[in-house]
Structures are given as structure tokens and as C-alpha cells.
Design an enzyme around this catalytic site. Structure first.
Site, PDB file in Angstrom:
ATOM      1  N   CYS A  17      -0.483   1.895   7.605  1.00 24.76           N
ATOM      2  CA  CYS A  17       0.053   0.981   8.609  1.00 24.76           C
ATOM      3  C   CYS A  17      -0.745  -0.305   8.563  1.00 24.76           C
ATOM      4  O   CYS A  17      -1.011  -0.928   9.576  1.00 24.76           O
ATOM      5  CB  CYS A  17      -0.013   1.605   9.991  1.00 24.76           C
ATOM      6  SG  CYS A  17       0.848   3.168  10.071  1.00 24.76           S
TER       7      CYS A  17
ATOM      8  N   CYS B 285       4.936  -7.260   7.683  1.00 26.42           N
ATOM      9  CA  CYS B 285       6.107  -6.913   8.490  1.00 26.42           C
ATOM     10  C   CYS B 285       6.311  -8.010   9.529  1.00 26.42           C
ATOM     11  O   CYS B 285       5.353  -8.529  10.083  1.00 26.42           O
ATOM     12  CB  CYS B 285       5.908  -5.577   9.191  1.00 26.42           C
ATOM     13  SG  CYS B 285       7.363  -5.033  10.138  1.00 26.42           S
TER      14      CYS B 285
ATOM     15  N   GLU C 266       9.321  -2.889   7.583  1.00 23.07           N
ATOM     16  CA  GLU C 266      10.453  -2.268   8.261  1.00 23.07           C
ATOM     17  C   GLU C 266      11.566  -2.064   7.222  1.00 23.07           C
ATOM     18  O   GLU C 266      12.196  -3.041   6.779  1.00 23.07           O
ATOM     19  CB  GLU C 266      10.915  -3.173   9.411  1.00 23.07           C
ATOM     20  CG  GLU C 266      12.258  -2.828  10.009  1.00 23.07           C
ATOM     21  CD  GLU C 266      12.424  -1.349  10.393  1.00 23.07           C
ATOM     22  OE1 GLU C 266      11.531  -0.781  11.033  1.00 23.07           O
ATOM     23  OE2 GLU C 266      13.466  -0.780  10.034  1.00 23.07           O
TER      24      GLU C 266
ATOM     25  N   CYS D 210       3.970   8.235   0.835  1.00 22.19           N
ATOM     26  CA  CYS D 210       4.373   7.289   1.871  1.00 22.19           C
ATOM     27  C   CYS D 210       4.426   5.897   1.241  1.00 22.19           C
ATOM     28  O   CYS D 210       3.428   5.420   0.705  1.00 22.19           O
ATOM     29  CB  CYS D 210       3.349   7.331   2.994  1.00 22.19           C
ATOM     30  SG  CYS D 210       3.622   6.093   4.258  1.00 22.19           S
TER      31      CYS D 210
ATOM     32  N   CYS E 191       0.252  -2.320  15.871  1.00 23.63           N
ATOM     33  CA  CYS E 191       0.305  -1.995  14.445  1.00 23.63           C
ATOM     34  C   CYS E 191      -0.421  -3.058  13.620  1.00 23.63           C
ATOM     35  O   CYS E 191      -0.156  -4.254  13.756  1.00 23.63           O
ATOM     36  CB  CYS E 191       1.763  -1.889  14.006  1.00 23.63           C
ATOM     37  SG  CYS E 191       1.995  -1.790  12.213  1.00 23.63           S
TER      38      CYS E 191
ATOM     39  N   GLU F  30       0.802  -1.224   0.000  1.00 23.06           N
ATOM     40  CA  GLU F  30       0.000   0.000   0.000  1.00 23.06           C
ATOM     41  C   GLU F  30       0.829   1.266   0.000  1.00 23.06           C
ATOM     42  O   GLU F  30       1.956   1.293   0.479  1.00 23.06           O
ATOM     43  CB  GLU F  30      -1.049   0.000   1.110  1.00 23.06           C
ATOM     44  CG  GLU F  30      -0.522  -0.300   2.467  1.00 23.06           C
ATOM     45  CD  GLU F  30      -1.628  -0.356   3.519  1.00 23.06           C
ATOM     46  OE1 GLU F  30      -2.697  -0.916   3.254  1.00 23.06           O
ATOM     47  OE2 GLU F  30      -1.390   0.177   4.608  1.00 23.06           O
TER      48      GLU F  30
ATOM     49  N   LEU G 117       9.828   5.103  18.712  1.00 24.92           N
ATOM     50  CA  LEU G 117      10.165   4.745  20.100  1.00 24.92           C
ATOM     51  C   LEU G 117       8.976   4.163  20.868  1.00 24.92           C
ATOM     52  O   LEU G 117       9.040   3.062  21.386  1.00 24.92           O
ATOM     53  CB  LEU G 117      10.694   5.971  20.846  1.00 24.92           C
ATOM     54  CG  LEU G 117      12.085   6.464  20.461  1.00 24.92           C
ATOM     55  CD1 LEU G 117      12.482   7.642  21.360  1.00 24.92           C
ATOM     56  CD2 LEU G 117      13.120   5.355  20.574  1.00 24.92           C
ATOM     57  N   HIS G 118       7.942   4.966  21.058  1.00 23.64           N
ATOM     58  CA  HIS G 118       6.682   4.553  21.699  1.00 23.64           C
ATOM     59  C   HIS G 118       6.773   4.279  23.197  1.00 23.64           C
ATOM     60  O   HIS G 118       5.747   3.973  23.822  1.00 23.64           O
ATOM     61  CB  HIS G 118       6.073   3.322  21.003  1.00 23.64           C
ATOM     62  CG  HIS G 118       6.025   3.419  19.525  1.00 23.64           C
ATOM     63  ND1 HIS G 118       5.470   4.493  18.862  1.00 23.64           N
ATOM     64  CD2 HIS G 118       6.486   2.589  18.547  1.00 23.64           C
ATOM     65  CE1 HIS G 118       5.578   4.314  17.557  1.00 23.64           C
ATOM     66  NE2 HIS G 118       6.194   3.173  17.340  1.00 23.64           N
TER      67      HIS G 118
ATOM     68  N   CYS H 241       5.039  -5.440  16.100  1.00 23.50           N
ATOM     69  CA  CYS H 241       4.639  -4.420  17.084  1.00 23.50           C
ATOM     70  C   CYS H 241       3.156  -4.615  17.376  1.00 23.50           C
ATOM     71  O   CYS H 241       2.342  -4.737  16.453  1.00 23.50           O
ATOM     72  CB  CYS H 241       4.918  -3.021  16.549  1.00 23.50           C
ATOM     73  SG  CYS H 241       6.665  -2.803  16.139  1.00 23.50           S
TER      74      CYS H 241
HETATM   75  N1  SAH Z   1       8.464  -0.102  10.346  1.00 18.81           N
HETATM   76  C1  SAH Z   1       8.819   1.275  10.409  1.00 18.81           C
HETATM   77  C2  SAH Z   1       8.099   2.131   9.385  1.00 18.81           C
HETATM   78  C3  SAH Z   1       6.674   1.808   9.098  1.00 18.81           C
HETATM   79  S1  SAH Z   1       5.545   2.125  10.411  1.00 18.81           S
HETATM   80  C4  SAH Z   1       8.581   1.820  11.799  1.00 18.81           C
HETATM   81  O1  SAH Z   1       7.971   1.141  12.605  1.00 18.81           O
HETATM   82  O2  SAH Z   1       9.082   2.901  12.065  1.00 18.81           O
HETATM   83  C5  SAH Z   1       5.389   3.891  10.300  1.00 18.81           C
HETATM   84  C6  SAH Z   1       4.958   4.560  11.599  1.00 18.81           C
HETATM   85  O3  SAH Z   1       3.591   4.254  11.895  1.00 18.81           O
HETATM   86  C7  SAH Z   1       5.787   4.074  12.799  1.00 18.81           C
HETATM   87  O4  SAH Z   1       6.199   5.172  13.574  1.00 18.81           O
HETATM   88  C8  SAH Z   1       4.769   3.228  13.522  1.00 18.81           C
HETATM   89  O5  SAH Z   1       5.077   3.103  14.860  1.00 18.81           O
HETATM   90  C9  SAH Z   1       3.488   3.962  13.265  1.00 18.81           C
HETATM   91  N2  SAH Z   1       2.298   3.162  13.544  1.00 18.81           N
HETATM   92  C10 SAH Z   1       2.098   1.867  13.283  1.00 18.81           C
HETATM   93  N3  SAH Z   1       0.875   1.474  13.704  1.00 18.81           N
HETATM   94  C11 SAH Z   1       0.291   2.569  14.233  1.00 18.81           C
HETATM   95  C12 SAH Z   1      -0.974   2.810  14.837  1.00 18.81           C
HETATM   96  N4  SAH Z   1      -1.874   1.838  14.972  1.00 18.81           N
HETATM   97  N5  SAH Z   1      -1.226   4.050  15.286  1.00 18.81           N
HETATM   98  C13 SAH Z   1      -0.318   5.046  15.152  1.00 18.81           C
HETATM   99  N6  SAH Z   1       0.885   4.885  14.589  1.00 18.81           N
HETATM  100  C14 SAH Z   1       1.196   3.650  14.137  1.00 18.81           C
HETATM  101 FE1  SF4 Z   2       6.536  -3.293  11.382  1.00 20.90          FE
HETATM  102 FE2  SF4 Z   2       6.732  -0.634  11.821  1.00 20.90          FE
HETATM  103 FE3  SF4 Z   2       4.379  -1.946  12.152  1.00 20.90          FE
HETATM  104 FE4  SF4 Z   2       6.376  -2.358  13.880  1.00 20.90          FE
HETATM  105  S1  SF4 Z   2       5.278  -0.399  13.540  1.00 20.90           S
HETATM  106  S2  SF4 Z   2       5.091  -3.957  12.952  1.00 20.90           S
HETATM  107  S3  SF4 Z   2       8.121  -2.245  12.534  1.00 20.90           S
HETATM  108  S4  SF4 Z   2       5.468  -1.654  10.255  1.00 20.90           S
END
Ligand code: SAH
Ligand code: SF4
Length: 358
Positions: free
Chosen positions: A330, A109, A157, A102, A116, A89, A210-211, A113
Site C-alpha cells: 500500500c 493513486c 485503483e 499482490c 493510505c 511494487e 468500505l472502511h 484515501c
Molecule cells: N485501490 C484499491 C486496491 C488497492 S488498496 C482499494 O482501495 O481497494 C488495497 C487494500 O489496502 C484496500 O482495502 C485498502 O483500503 C487497504 N489499505 C490501504 N492503506 C492501508 C493501511 N494503511 N492500512 C490497512 N489497509 C490499508
Molecule cells: Fe488508492 Fe486504494 Fe490507497 Fe485509496 S486505499 S488511495 S484507492 S490505493
């Protein structure tokens, strides 16, 4: 078979030469696809026959399976299928005089996480450089504004698919003409990849997701943290800052009652203060997903967290929760589409760069 945006200049030149075309044709095709950013079908200086032949020899790698728009057409999202049916996507965000794309770097992935949607669905496969570049080129074809920013924040990622990601970065920079600082690679903290990135010749912008301000919580939200804990991730980020001179971005999804307490803001500020003024935290209200129980932090809580970070000496921005847009690449589109419930105008989502930022 080479694909349209996977083929190198040399491959296209060899193909044209094998058809007996004059040598200047290769430059014509390349300039059309990259410098002018035009669809192959629109390269009228090539003649109908040659265009048709090229279209067949260099097919696109992606087929649009579903598109949705929001915000009066200012935001477009594609769900593509790769040649093998893999889901990819892409999101295009159009502003007054420019646009941001984007891109995804993997179908799915493997990082898992918990919050996500992409992570919940698991890993399908790596994307090729041509598939990444094609996402940008085809988004550009749908935008009258010039695509000036590309963020690697879609599915996957990027640093777990390092070679393809970097090959795409180089093509976007050298051929599509994007400046390195307008290319943002977002990572969940793949430390060896971050270190490798620090040795590359193009100083792209690095965003680190980071989160959480501590390992105990980050272990829960980001399983990769057990392998590369926060301290190592921040060390590698510092190495990148030293090598590139680029301001670091830190992404922080705000999860109600989980990582949004004032004390957690203080702890985060303590960890990041050493980078100031070269660090910036982007607070992103969680986009709730079916597989994760916690809610988004309420706006007031997010604002208070940002204020607390600033008081602690760390720059912070609350990303606008663009409720009428559809820009969370995402995994949300794929998830909803698979469930047969994609509505076009959908959930409040927040992926992508700061509105108006560059
Ligand atoms: N894998 C990489 C890049 C893709 S995710 C990464 O994790 O950085 C892109 C961004 O979307 C990341 O900062 C991720 O933490 C955030 N993200 C993923 N799921 C999300 C959600 N449900 N709500 C808000 N941000 C989210
Ligand atoms: Fe993958 Fe980024 Fe989603 Fe984590 S937040 S599962 S690294 S896409």
C-alpha cells in the site's frame, strides 16, 4: 517497442516469422512464458542465439530497484522501476503448496484515501497490461510454489485503470491459467467500473474497500465517497453479486477510535445483512502511515467488532497482523525506501488475502 509480457501471441509470431523462424516457434515461446511460466532465459528448447535475440527484442518492462524479504523468505516484496522510472511494487506471499501475488495497477493513486500511503503520495501514472502481467510472471520466477492467486491490492485503483486491468485479468486467466475466482480485484468503489465488471465474461472475485458504515465518516476517509456514496457502491456490489454469483468481500481497515466502535459494527451489519450469506467482511488492523495520525485498533477491539458483525448476521474475518512480514503493498515500501529507512523486516502490515484462503 513491445515488452516481454506486453506482446501478444500474434506479435511474437510476427516477430519470429520476420526472422525466418518456423511457425511452431511462436507456440514454443508462448507456452514457455505462460503455460510453463519460465523466464525467457530458461527456454532452452529455443537455443542460445534465438533466446538472446528475443531477449533484446522483447525487453522486460520492469527493473528491480529494491527487494525485501520477511518471514524466512516466505514473503518477498519488490520495488520496480518502469522504463520511465515510475515506481511499482509487488508482493509475493508463499504458502506450503501455493503462492499469492499482490499486484499494482498504477504507480501511485489519485484517490487520496487519507490513511493510505499510496494515496498520500499521489498519482504517477497508469500501468500497462504488460507491466501488470510481468509482476505476476516475475514473482512466479522467484517461487517454487505455483502462483494460484492474484490479488489486485497493490498500489493504485484497478477500476480507475480499467482497460489495462481487464486486459491483464484476461491474460492471467487465459494464458497463465489462473481461475477467475482466484483473481481478486479490489476497488475503493468506482461505481461505473463495478457495473462494467458485472458485464464481463470472467467472474473474478470482487473486493470492495468500505472502511466506514456511513457516508459522513466515509467521506472523510475515502474522498471518492463524495462522488459515489455508500448506497451506490453497495448497489453496484449487489449487481456484481447477481451477475457473477461470487461471494463479495468487503475490506475494512480498523482505525482506533475512528471506525471501530460497537455501534459502527452494528451499523455496518445493517447495511450488509442483505447480502448474507454472500458477503464477507475482512477486518484489517490499520497499518499506520506517516501522513495519518490515528492508530490501529487494538486486537481486542478488532475481535469485538468482528463478533458484533457476526451477531448482526454478517460473516467477518480478522486478517492476521503479520508483524514479521512486509506485505503491505500500500505504498509503504516506496515511502520507506524514499526515506532511506527500509529495513527489510519492517512494520506490521496486513495487505493481501486471508492467510490460507483461496
Ligand atoms: N485501490 C484499491 C486496491 C488497492 S488498496 C482499494 O482501495 O481497494 C488495497 C487494500 O489496502 C484496500 O482495502 C485498502 O483500503 C487497504 N489499505 C490501504 N492503506 C492501508 C493501511 N494503511 N492500512 C490497512 N489497509 C490499508
Ligand atoms: Fe488508492 Fe486504494 Fe490507497 Fe485509496 S486505499 S488511495 S484507492 S490505493
Amino acid at each position: 517497442m513491445a515488452t516481454r509480457y506486453g506482446a501478444s501471441f500474434e506479435e511474437i509470431a510476427a516477430l519470429l516469422a520476420s526472422w525466418g523462424e518456423p511457425a511452431y516457434r511462436a507456440r514454443q515461446v508462448w507456452d514457455g512464458l505462460y503455460r510453463r511460466r519460465a523466464p525467457l532465459e530458461d527456454l532452452t528448447d529455443l537455443g542460445v542465439g534465438l533466446r538472446a535475440r528475443l531477449a533484446e527484442a522483447l525487453p522486460p518492462a520492469l527493473t528491480a530497484r529494491h527487494t525485501s524479504t520477511a518471514d524466512d523468505g516466505e514473503t518477498l516484496k519488490w520495488l520496480w522501476a518502469g522504463a520511465d522510472g515510475a515506481s511499482v511494487e509487488t508482493v509475493l506471499m508463499r504458502y506450503r503448496d501455493r503462492a499469492t501475488v499482490c499486484v499494482s495497477t498504477q504507480a501511485g493513486c489519485a484517490m487520496g484515501c487519507t490513511f493510505c500511503a499510496t494515496g498520500q503520495a499521489g498519482f504517477e501514472r497508469h500501468l500497462t497490461p504488460g507491466e501488470v502481467v510481468e509482476q505476476v510472471a516475475r514473482a512466479q520466477h522467484s517461487s517454487s510454489q505455483r502462483v494460484g492467486n492474484v490479488v489486485f491490492m497493490g498500489m493504485g485503483e484497478p477500476l480507475a485503470n480499467y482497460d489495462a486491468t481487464w486486459a491483464a485479468v484476461v491474460r492471467l486467466h487465459d494464458d497463465l491459467g489462473l481461475s477467475a475466482r482466484h483473481i481478486t480485484v479490489s476497488t475503493v468503489g468506482v461505481v461505473p467500473g463495478m457495473r462494467r465488471l458485472a458485464r464481463e465474461h470472467l467472474p473474478v472475485t470482487l473486493a470492495v474497500s468500505l472502511h466506514a458504515p456511513d457516508d459522513a465518516l466515509r467521506d472523510e476517509l475515502v474522498p471518492l465517497n463524495r462522488r459515489y456514496p455508500l448506497g451506490e457502491v453497495l448497489d453496484a456490489a449487489g449487481e456484481y453479486l447477481a451477475a457473477s454469483g461470487r461471494r463479495l468481500s468487503f475490506e475494512y481497515a480498523m482505525i482506533g477510535g475512528v471506525n471501530d466502535a460497537p455501534a459502527q459494527a452494528d451499523a455496518l451489519a445493517r447495511r450488509l445483512r442483505g447480502f448474507s450469506p454472500a458477503a464477507h467482511v475482512n477486518l484489517i488492523p490499520l497499518n499506520p502511515t506517516p501522513g495519518f495520525g490515528a492508530p490501529a485498533s487494538p486486537p481486542r477491539r478488532v475481535a469485538a467488532f468482528a463478533e458484533r458483525l457476526r451477531a448482526g448476521g454478517v460473516a467477518a474475518t480478522v486478517r492476521r497482523n503479520r508483524g514479521t512480514e512486509i506485505d503491505a503493498a500500500c505504498g509503504q515500501l516506496r515511502t520507506r525506501h524514499a526515506a532511506g529507512a527500509d529495513s527489510g523486516r519492517s512494520a506490521p502490515v496486513t495487505m493481501g488475502p486471508r492467510r490460507g484462503g483461496s
